[in-house]
Design a protein around this motif. Structure first.
Motif, mmCIF file in Angstrom:
data_model
loop_
_atom_site.group_PDB
_atom_site.id
_atom_site.type_symbol
_atom_site.label_atom_id
_atom_site.label_comp_id
_atom_site.label_asym_id
_atom_site.label_seq_id
_atom_site.Cartn_x
_atom_site.Cartn_y
_atom_site.Cartn_z
ATOM 1 N N GLY A 76 -8.798 15.427 -0.066
ATOM 2 C CA GLY A 76 -9.241 14.417 0.276
ATOM 3 C C GLY A 76 -7.801 13.547 -0.741
ATOM 4 O O GLY A 76 -7.778 12.672 -1.740
ATOM 5 N N PHE A 77 -7.620 14.402 -1.910
ATOM 6 C CA PHE A 77 -5.860 14.358 -2.415
ATOM 7 C C PHE A 77 -5.170 13.757 -1.227
ATOM 8 O O PHE A 77 -4.506 14.624 -0.295
ATOM 9 N N ARG A 78 -4.034 12.800 -2.221
ATOM 10 C CA ARG A 78 -2.631 12.545 -1.366
ATOM 11 C C ARG A 78 -1.578 12.862 -1.673
ATOM 12 O O ARG A 78 -1.331 12.499 -3.592
ATOM 13 N N PRO A 79 -0.193 12.559 -1.509
ATOM 14 C CA PRO A 79 0.491 12.748 -2.262
ATOM 15 C C PRO A 79 0.519 11.804 -3.211
ATOM 16 O O PRO A 79 0.627 10.741 -3.297
ATOM 17 N N LEU A 80 0.896 11.719 -4.413
ATOM 18 C CA LEU A 80 1.075 10.714 -5.844
ATOM 19 C C LEU A 80 1.800 9.622 -5.116
ATOM 20 O O LEU A 80 1.806 8.840 -5.456
ATOM 21 N N PRO A 81 2.845 9.711 -4.999
ATOM 22 C CA PRO A 81 3.806 8.423 -4.652
ATOM 23 C C PRO A 81 3.360 7.393 -3.504
ATOM 24 O O PRO A 81 3.349 6.632 -3.551
ATOM 25 N N GLU A 82 2.553 8.310 -2.741
ATOM 26 C CA GLU A 82 1.776 7.055 -2.188
ATOM 27 C C GLU A 82 0.734 6.022 -3.103
ATOM 28 O O GLU A 82 0.202 5.143 -2.613
ATOM 29 N N LEU A 83 0.292 6.524 -4.203
ATOM 30 C CA LEU A 83 0.102 5.825 -5.430
ATOM 31 C C LEU A 83 0.891 4.483 -5.411
ATOM 32 O O LEU A 83 0.118 3.324 -5.601
ATOM 33 N N TYR A 84 2.005 4.137 -5.373
ATOM 34 C CA TYR A 84 2.901 3.920 -5.136
ATOM 35 C C TYR A 84 3.048 2.724 -4.125
ATOM 36 O O TYR A 84 4.377 1.628 -4.505
ATOM 37 N N ALA A 85 2.258 2.415 -3.378
ATOM 38 C CA ALA A 85 2.704 1.759 -1.957
ATOM 39 C C ALA A 85 2.123 0.842 -1.649
ATOM 40 O O ALA A 85 1.082 0.603 -2.952
ATOM 41 N N THR A 86 3.119 -0.680 -1.125
ATOM 42 C CA THR A 86 2.096 -2.008 -1.291
ATOM 43 C C THR A 86 1.866 -2.196 0.247
ATOM 44 O O THR A 86 1.918 -1.422 0.919
ATOM 45 N N GLY A 87 1.535 -3.463 -0.287
ATOM 46 C CA GLY A 87 0.680 -3.989 0.664
ATOM 47 C C GLY A 87 -0.397 -4.076 0.876
ATOM 48 O O GLY A 87 -1.753 -3.202 -0.132
ATOM 49 N N PRO A 88 -1.715 -4.403 1.379
ATOM 50 C CA PRO A 88 -3.375 -4.849 1.837
ATOM 51 C C PRO A 88 -3.857 -3.461 1.485
ATOM 52 O O PRO A 88 -4.840 -4.178 1.371
ATOM 53 N N ASP A 89 -3.222 -2.921 2.536
ATOM 54 C CA ASP A 89 -3.831 -1.758 2.520
ATOM 55 C C ASP A 89 -3.995 -0.151 1.750
ATOM 56 O O ASP A 89 -3.945 0.715 2.186
ATOM 57 N N PRO A 123 7.481 2.792 -11.629
ATOM 58 C CA PRO A 123 7.079 2.839 -9.873
ATOM 59 C C PRO A 123 5.470 2.351 -9.932
ATOM 60 O O PRO A 123 5.229 1.144 -9.234
ATOM 61 N N LEU A 124 4.669 2.611 -11.046
ATOM 62 C CA LEU A 124 3.758 1.607 -10.991
ATOM 63 C C LEU A 124 3.227 0.722 -11.107
ATOM 64 O O LEU A 124 2.927 -1.017 -10.322
ATOM 65 N N ALA A 125 4.145 -0.199 -12.165
ATOM 66 C CA ALA A 125 4.460 -1.048 -12.407
ATOM 67 C C ALA A 125 5.136 -1.624 -11.428
ATOM 68 O O ALA A 125 4.365 -3.187 -10.467
ATOM 69 N N ALA A 126 5.622 -1.337 -10.431
ATOM 70 C CA ALA A 126 6.744 -2.256 -9.451
ATOM 71 C C ALA A 126 5.211 -2.993 -8.092
ATOM 72 O O ALA A 126 5.004 -3.358 -8.043
ATOM 73 N N ALA A 127 4.637 -1.380 -8.053
ATOM 74 C CA ALA A 127 3.720 -1.566 -7.085
ATOM 75 C C ALA A 127 2.485 -2.709 -8.089
ATOM 76 O O ALA A 127 1.621 -3.177 -7.017
ATOM 77 N N VAL A 128 1.774 -2.707 -9.183
ATOM 78 C CA VAL A 128 1.079 -3.767 -9.589
ATOM 79 C C VAL A 128 1.117 -5.010 -9.896
ATOM 80 O O VAL A 128 0.256 -5.893 -8.997
ATOM 81 N N ARG A 129 2.813 -5.403 -9.805
ATOM 82 C CA ARG A 129 2.923 -6.660 -9.462
ATOM 83 C C ARG A 129 3.325 -7.204 -7.812
ATOM 84 O O ARG A 129 3.132 -8.320 -8.019
ATOM 85 N N ALA A 130 3.294 -6.318 -7.151
ATOM 86 C CA ALA A 130 3.346 -6.281 -5.765
ATOM 87 C C ALA A 130 1.658 -7.118 -5.498
ATOM 88 O O ALA A 130 2.288 -7.354 -3.863
ATOM 89 N N ALA A 131 1.310 -6.526 -6.095
ATOM 90 C CA ALA A 131 -0.300 -6.921 -5.688
ATOM 91 C C ALA A 131 -1.329 -8.122 -6.566
ATOM 92 O O ALA A 131 -2.107 -8.704 -5.972
#
Length: 244
Positions: free
Chosen positions: A35-48, A143-151
Motif C-alpha cells: 500500500g505504500f507509494r514513493p513519497l514524491p507521488e504525494l506532490y503530484a497534481t491533477g484531480p486524480d 514541493p508540498l506547498a506547490a502541490a497544495v496551491r495547485a489544488a
C-alpha cells in the motif's frame, strides 16, 4: 557483517514512542509494506492525484464547501508530520533523515504513514538546523506547498504560517523530552528565511508559546469552530475584516 566502526541505522523506534506523528517505519530488504507509494507521488497534481483525493475526503469530513479551508488544514497536518520526523530525529537521535528514498501511505484516519529503507545515520558536520532546513523546508514543504496551491488557491504567506505553526507545535510535544536542544533549533529555524516573520516564538520558564502572523482559515468551518491557539486573530473576524 558490518564492521564495528561503520555507522549504524538510527533507532527510529525512539521516535514512535513520542507519538504517531513522529513515527518513521523502516525494515530490512528495502521493500516497503503493501500500500505504500514513493513519497514524491504525494506532490503530484491533477484531480486524480493522491493529494487532491485526500483533499476531497478532508473537505467532506470537515463539512466545508471551501476547498481552500480543507487544503490549509490538510497542509498543516502534513507539515506537522514532516517536522515531527525531522525535528524529533534531530533532537533525540542527532541525525536528520532526508526521506529521499521514503515511501508514504495515506491512511483512512490519522497521520501520513512513512517508511524508509535502512540507511546509516547521517554523521555530517553540517549543523542540524541547516540539515532540517534542507531536508524538511526545502525537500518536503516546498514541493508540498506547490502541490497544495495547485489544488486550492492559498497564499504563500498562509502556507509559510502553517509551516511555522506546525514547527512550533512539534516543539511543544518535544519540550517534555529535550527542551533545550529542541528550543534552540526551532528558534533558529523561525529566525531565518523563509519562516522569518511568519510568527513570534516566546520561550519562558513555563514552556513555549507561538503566535503566527497569518490565519489557517480554521474559523471558516462555522460559527462554533473558534480559533486555533496560535491564531493572529483574537476573535473570529467578520466578513468585512477578513484578509485571507
Amino acid at each position: 557483517m558490518a564492521a564495528a566502526d561503520e555507522p549504524q541505522p538510527p533507532d527510529y523506534g525512539r521516535l514512535a514512542a513520542v507519538g504517531p506523528y513522529f513515527a518513521l517505519d523502516t525494515g530490512p530488504g528495502g521493500t516497503p509494506p503493501e500500500g505504500f507509494r514513493p513519497l514524491p507521488e504525494l506532490y503530484a497534481t491533477g484531480p486524480d492525484a493522491p493529494l487532491a483525493a485526500r483533499l476531497r475526503v478532508v473537505a467532506r469530513r470537515l463539512g466545508t464547501a471551501e476547498p481552500r479551508v480543507a487544503a490549509s488544514i490538510l497542509h498543516l497536518g502534513l507539515a506537522a508530520r514532516f517536522w515531527s520526523v525531522g525535528l524529533g530525529s534531530a533532537v533525540l537521535l542527532g541525525t536528520v533523515p532526508t526521506l529521499e528514498h521514503a515511501w508514504a501511505r495515506i491512511p483512512d484516519q490519522g497521520p501520513l504513514d512513512l517508511w524508509t529503507p535502512p540507511e546509516p545515520a547521517n554523521l555530517s558536520s553540517v549543523p542540524l538546523a541547516d540539515q532540517l532546513h534542507a531536508a524538511v523546508l526545502v525537500g518536503r514543504l516546498e514541493p508540498l506547498a506547490a502541490a497544495v496551491r495547485a489544488a486550492a488557491p492559498l497564499s504563500p504567506r498562509l502556507l509559510l504560517g502553517n509551516a511555522a505553526s506546525a514547527l512550533a507545535g512539534t516543539l511543544r510535544v518535544l519540550d517534555a523530552h529535550a527542551p533545550g536542544r529542541a528550543r534552540a533549533l526551532v528558534a533558529e529555524l523561525l529566525d531565518r528565511p523563509p519562516l522569518a516573520g511568519a510568527g513570534t516564538l516566546r520561550i519562558g520558564p513555563r514552556g513555549t508559546a507561538f503566535r503566527r502572523n497569518s490565519c489557517c482559515l480554521y474559523y471558516r468551518l462555522g460559527p462554533g469552530a473558534g480559533l486555533c491557539g496560535d491564531c493572529c486573530f483574537t476573535e473570529p473576524p467578520t466578513r468585512a475584516e477578513r484578509t485571507d
